[in-house]
Structure formats: structure tokens, C-alpha cells
Design a protein around this motif. Structure first.
Motif, mmCIF file in Angstrom:
data_model
loop_
_atom_site.group_PDB
_atom_site.id
_atom_site.type_symbol
_atom_site.label_atom_id
_atom_site.label_comp_id
_atom_site.label_asym_id
_atom_site.label_seq_id
_atom_site.Cartn_x
_atom_site.Cartn_y
_atom_site.Cartn_z
ATOM 1 N N ASN A 114 -26.830 33.039 103.780
ATOM 2 C CA ASN A 114 -27.862 32.872 102.757
ATOM 3 C C ASN A 114 -27.343 32.139 101.523
ATOM 4 O OD1 ASN A 114 -29.875 34.225 104.237
ATOM 5 N ND2 ASN A 114 -29.183 36.220 103.488
ATOM 6 N N ASP A 115 -26.032 32.178 101.313
ATOM 7 C CA ASP A 115 -25.433 31.498 100.161
ATOM 8 C C ASP A 115 -25.162 30.021 100.440
ATOM 9 O OD1 ASP A 115 -25.423 33.901 98.744
ATOM 10 O OD2 ASP A 115 -23.422 34.454 99.502
ATOM 11 N N PHE A 116 -25.398 29.583 101.676
ATOM 12 C CA PHE A 116 -25.122 28.195 102.052
ATOM 13 C C PHE A 116 -26.335 27.607 102.780
ATOM 14 C CE2 PHE A 116 -21.154 30.477 101.718
ATOM 15 C CZ PHE A 116 -20.318 29.596 101.051
ATOM 16 N N PRO A 117 -27.450 27.449 102.080
ATOM 17 C CA PRO A 117 -28.701 27.029 102.726
ATOM 18 C C PRO A 117 -28.661 25.616 103.311
ATOM 19 C CG PRO A 117 -28.920 27.014 100.334
ATOM 20 C CD PRO A 117 -27.629 27.678 100.636
ATOM 21 N N LYS A 118 -27.747 24.776 102.852
ATOM 22 C CA LYS A 118 -27.681 23.409 103.350
ATOM 23 C C LYS A 118 -26.933 23.297 104.686
ATOM 24 C CE LYS A 118 -27.981 21.208 98.804
ATOM 25 N NZ LYS A 118 -27.332 20.278 97.845
ATOM 26 N N ILE A 119 -26.270 24.379 105.080
ATOM 27 C CA ILE A 119 -25.512 24.377 106.338
ATOM 28 C C ILE A 119 -26.274 25.190 107.372
ATOM 29 C CG2 ILE A 119 -23.341 25.019 107.455
ATOM 30 C CD1 ILE A 119 -21.981 24.631 104.735
ATOM 31 N N HIS A 120 -26.531 24.583 108.516
ATOM 32 C CA HIS A 120 -27.263 25.276 109.576
ATOM 33 C C HIS A 120 -26.414 26.413 110.136
ATOM 34 C CE1 HIS A 120 -29.992 25.981 112.851
ATOM 35 N NE2 HIS A 120 -29.041 25.754 113.743
ATOM 36 N N SER A 121 -27.022 27.563 110.336
ATOM 37 C CA SER A 121 -26.307 28.718 110.886
ATOM 38 C C SER A 121 -26.985 29.180 112.164
ATOM 39 C CB SER A 121 -26.264 29.865 109.869
ATOM 40 O OG SER A 121 -27.565 30.230 109.450
ATOM 41 N N CYS B 109 -16.356 34.870 107.334
ATOM 42 C CA CYS B 109 -17.584 34.072 107.407
ATOM 43 C C CYS B 109 -17.737 33.198 106.161
ATOM 44 C CB CYS B 109 -18.795 34.976 107.585
ATOM 45 S SG CYS B 109 -18.856 35.785 109.213
ATOM 46 N N LYS B 110 -17.415 33.739 105.005
ATOM 47 C CA LYS B 110 -17.457 32.941 103.776
ATOM 48 C C LYS B 110 -16.459 31.798 103.859
ATOM 49 C CE LYS B 110 -16.993 33.204 98.749
ATOM 50 N NZ LYS B 110 -16.633 34.062 97.581
ATOM 51 N N PHE B 111 -15.286 32.074 104.391
ATOM 52 C CA PHE B 111 -14.271 31.028 104.547
ATOM 53 C C PHE B 111 -14.799 29.917 105.442
ATOM 54 C CE2 PHE B 111 -10.738 28.838 106.426
ATOM 55 C CZ PHE B 111 -9.771 28.794 105.448
ATOM 56 N N ALA B 112 -15.462 30.284 106.541
ATOM 57 C CA ALA B 112 -15.972 29.290 107.487
ATOM 58 C C ALA B 112 -17.037 28.408 106.838
ATOM 59 C CB ALA B 112 -16.538 29.984 108.721
ATOM 60 N N PHE B 113 -17.938 29.008 106.094
ATOM 61 C CA PHE B 113 -18.984 28.220 105.432
ATOM 62 C C PHE B 113 -18.390 27.337 104.333
ATOM 63 C CE2 PHE B 113 -22.005 31.213 107.371
ATOM 64 C CZ PHE B 113 -23.008 30.333 107.752
ATOM 65 N N GLU B 114 -17.435 27.863 103.583
ATOM 66 C CA GLU B 114 -16.796 27.053 102.544
ATOM 67 C C GLU B 114 -16.011 25.898 103.159
ATOM 68 O OE1 GLU B 114 -14.544 29.910 100.344
ATOM 69 O OE2 GLU B 114 -16.205 30.338 98.956
ATOM 70 N N TYR B 115 -15.372 26.165 104.305
ATOM 71 C CA TYR B 115 -14.653 25.100 105.011
ATOM 72 C C TYR B 115 -15.635 24.017 105.458
ATOM 73 C CZ TYR B 115 -11.717 22.739 108.455
ATOM 74 O OH TYR B 115 -11.020 21.776 109.153
ATOM 75 N N ALA B 116 -16.765 24.432 106.016
ATOM 76 C CA ALA B 116 -17.775 23.474 106.449
ATOM 77 C C ALA B 116 -18.284 22.644 105.278
ATOM 78 C CB ALA B 116 -18.929 24.206 107.123
ATOM 79 N N GLU B 117 -18.543 23.299 104.165
ATOM 80 C CA GLU B 117 -19.044 22.612 102.977
ATOM 81 C C GLU B 117 -18.029 21.601 102.447
ATOM 82 O OE1 GLU B 117 -21.727 24.460 99.585
ATOM 83 O OE2 GLU B 117 -19.618 24.956 99.262
#
Length: 329
Positions: free
Chosen positions: A187-194, A147-155
Motif C-alpha cells: 500500500n505504501d508503493f502504489p506505483k509498483i504492481h504487486s 517486503c519493504k526492502f523488496a519494494f524499495e529495491y524495485a523503486e
């Protein structure tokens, strides 16, 4: 100079690798290739579908290019073994529309991020008196990591939304762990919609409303199934590449399998293998050469003069490869 391990495999694997290598001769990169074997043909020669030497070569490389392998029942899966041995925990499968292909939608650009090391692909099965059982392994650590990888990829790639796909209403404990991990990480990526969706609903929406997805993150089996469904939206398995990423190693492969029905006919579509190499170049930081290679393929697809039969043409694999290479010279 990049050290690249080549694993052609069997079936159409050697055909698409041959086409790719011919094209890469025209790319401005210094690549040092090391050949390695895996799959059923390797088993016939060595008694192993994935020799220790192959794993060692992959570990020592900057990246590995993998063609395709035939997995016979009862044999150890070469690709699953490689993913585990190299801890390639993230499988990235873009679903992207390219003009000149048989796309159901002309503007798709989504990415499926699949957990690559556990779930039902953990290989823990046993026969029982009534049949057999398989153990679905889902851990907090692996769930948080993917999940962290996915959010970091999105960012990193300026994407706006990550959707978790699960079946926690039925698989309350295993997918419950995955869903909870997803929202903790979000919660660590508030700018990305989840958001999250059940896998059966997601399968429907992937066909009816695919533009609602941006980055999908999911468990191993669900990711495998949904990415093949996504391939059907953008011209078939011959158009979908993938990357297997870990902290220390990376492997790139087309999503299509060994395709025994067309093996030897020299008509396999090299696009997914080429796009896998594009992903490899991006991973290595060679973005300029990656775009040149991708654009050369796009030019050939758009012109529609040299396409393999699955793309509506009548060209052989190497004929299409020759045309792509000509765009790079």
C-alpha cells in the motif's frame, strides 16, 4: 579506502577469491583487506566453523567477500551464523542472462529477494520418538522488513512489479502472516504492481514464463530453492552472485557452494564471485568501477576464448581471470 573482510572458506572458495583478488588489482579502488576464516577447514584448525574473531572483523568492515564453505552435518553453519550475527536480513540474488553462456533464455533479468534470518533456517530442530521436528519461524516484523526492502529495491532500480511467493493455502498461519505483511507494505508503493503466487506454481512459471517475473520476494527456504532454479536458466550456479544486506553490514558471495567434486582442479568458474564483487561495488556507491568490472567479464564471456569447462571452454580459473584483468588494464 574501503575495509573489506575476506573469508575464502574451503573447497573452491579460496580459488575464486584468489581469481577475484588478482582481477581487483586492476580496478581503480583502494581496498584494505583483512583475512578471516570460516567453514570446515577452519573447524579443523580452530575447533569452530565461525570464530568470534571472524564475526567481529565482518562487523567492523565496510563489506565482506565470502568464497564458499563446506558444512559437515553436526557443525554450525558459518554462513547462516554470519547472516544472523550481522542481521543481514535481505538476500539479493539476481537471475540475469549473459551472452556467451548456456542460458535457456537470452533476455532474463529478474531478482529474487529472500528473507535471510528465520523460516525453516532458524535452526530450531529436535529429535522425537518417531524422527525429528523443525520449527518454521515467521514473524510480522521480519516479513514486513523484507517486503519493504523488496519494494524499495524495485523503486530504486526502476522495476515495475514485486511478486510475493508463499504457500498460504497450506501453511495458513506462517505464510498467512507473510502474505498479509506483503500487501500491507504494498500500500505504501502504489506505483509498483504487486501480486502473489503459490510457490509450486511459481516454480513452474519460473521455467515456462520467467519473463513474467521482475522482483520476487519470499521466505528463506523458498528463496533458496527458487534462486537455484533460476540459476539453471542462466548458465548454472557459476553465474549467479548474491548480496546479504543489513542495516549496518553487507556480505557478498557466489551462490555456488564449495563444489568438492572439482576442488583442487583449478577449473571453478570465477564469474559468480566477480559478479558478487560487482554487487559490492554498487552497494558502496562505486557504480563506475562496478560497470567496468562487469563489462570486462562480459567481454570475455562474449569472446568465448577463455572460459572454464562449465561454460563450454577448457580454461583454468586463473586463465579466465587473467583475460578478464587484461580488459581492465
Amino acid at each position: 579506502m574501503y575495509k573489506i573482510t575476506l573469508i575464502p572458506g574451503d573447497g573452491v572458495g579460496p580459488e575464486v577469491i584468489q581469481a577475484l583478488l588478482y582481477i581487483l588489482e586492476a580496478v581503480d579502488l583502494k581496498l584494505d583487506y583483512t583475512m578471516a576464516c570460516a567453514g570446515n577447514a577452519c573447524f579443523q584448525d580452530t575447533g569452530s566453523t565461525i570464530p568470534d574473531e571472524t564475526i567481529l572483523k565482518a562487523k567492523r568492515s565496510d563489506a565482506t567477500l565470502f568464497g564458499a564453505v563446506t558444512t559437515v552435518p553436526g557443525q554450525k553453519s558459518a554462513i547462516i551464523t554470519l547472516r544472523k550475527e550481522l542481521d543481514l536480513y535481505a538476500n539479493i540474488r539476481p537471475v540475469k542472462s549473459y551472452l556467451g553462456t548456456n542460458c535457456l533464455y537470452n533476455d532474463l533479468d529478474l531478482v529474487i529477494v529472500r528473507e535471510n534470518t528465520e523460516g525453516l533456517y532458524s535452526g530450531i530442530e529436535e529429535y522425537t520418538s518417531d524422527g525429528a521436528t523443525a520449527l518454521r519461524v515467521i514473524t510480522n516484523d521480519a516479513s514486513e522488513k523484507i517486503c519493504k526492502f523488496a519494494f524499495e529495491y524495485a523503486e530504486k532500480n526502476d522495476r515495475k512489479k514485486v511478486t510475493a511467493i508463499h504457500k498460504a493455502n497450506v501453511l495458513k498461519k506462517t505464510d498467512g502472516i507473510f502474505k498479509d505483511a506483503f500487501y500491507r507494505i504494498s500500500n505504501d508503493f502504489p506505483k509498483i504492481h504487486s501480486e502473489d503466487k503459490y510457490v509450486d506454481a511459481a516454480a513452474m512459471f519460473l521455467i515456462t514464463k520467467p519473463d513474467n517475473f521482475d522482483v520476487i520476494v519470499t521466505t528463506n527456504l523458498f528463496g533458496d530453492i527458487l534462486s537455484d532454479e533460476g540459476a539453471g536458466l542462466v548458465g548454472g550456479l557459476g553465474m549467479v552472485p548474491s548480496a546479504n544486506i543489513g542495516d549496518n553490514n553487507a556480505l557478498f558471495e557466489p551462490v555456488h557452494g564449495s563444489a568438492p567434486d572439482i576442488t583442487g582442479l583449478r577449473i571453478s568458474n570465477p564469474s559468480a564471485m566477480i559478479l558478487s564483487a560487482v554487487m559490492m561495488m554498487d552497494h558502496l556507491g562505486e557504480t563506475s568501477e562496478a560497470r567496468k568490472l562487469e563489462n570486462a567479464l562480459l567481454d570475455v564471456l562474449n569472446e568465448r576464448k577463455f572460459l572454464t569447462p562449465d561454460l563450454g571452454g577448457s580454461s583454468k580459473t586463473m586463465e579466465m581471470a587473467e583475460e578478464i584483468r587484461s580488459k581492465l588494464i
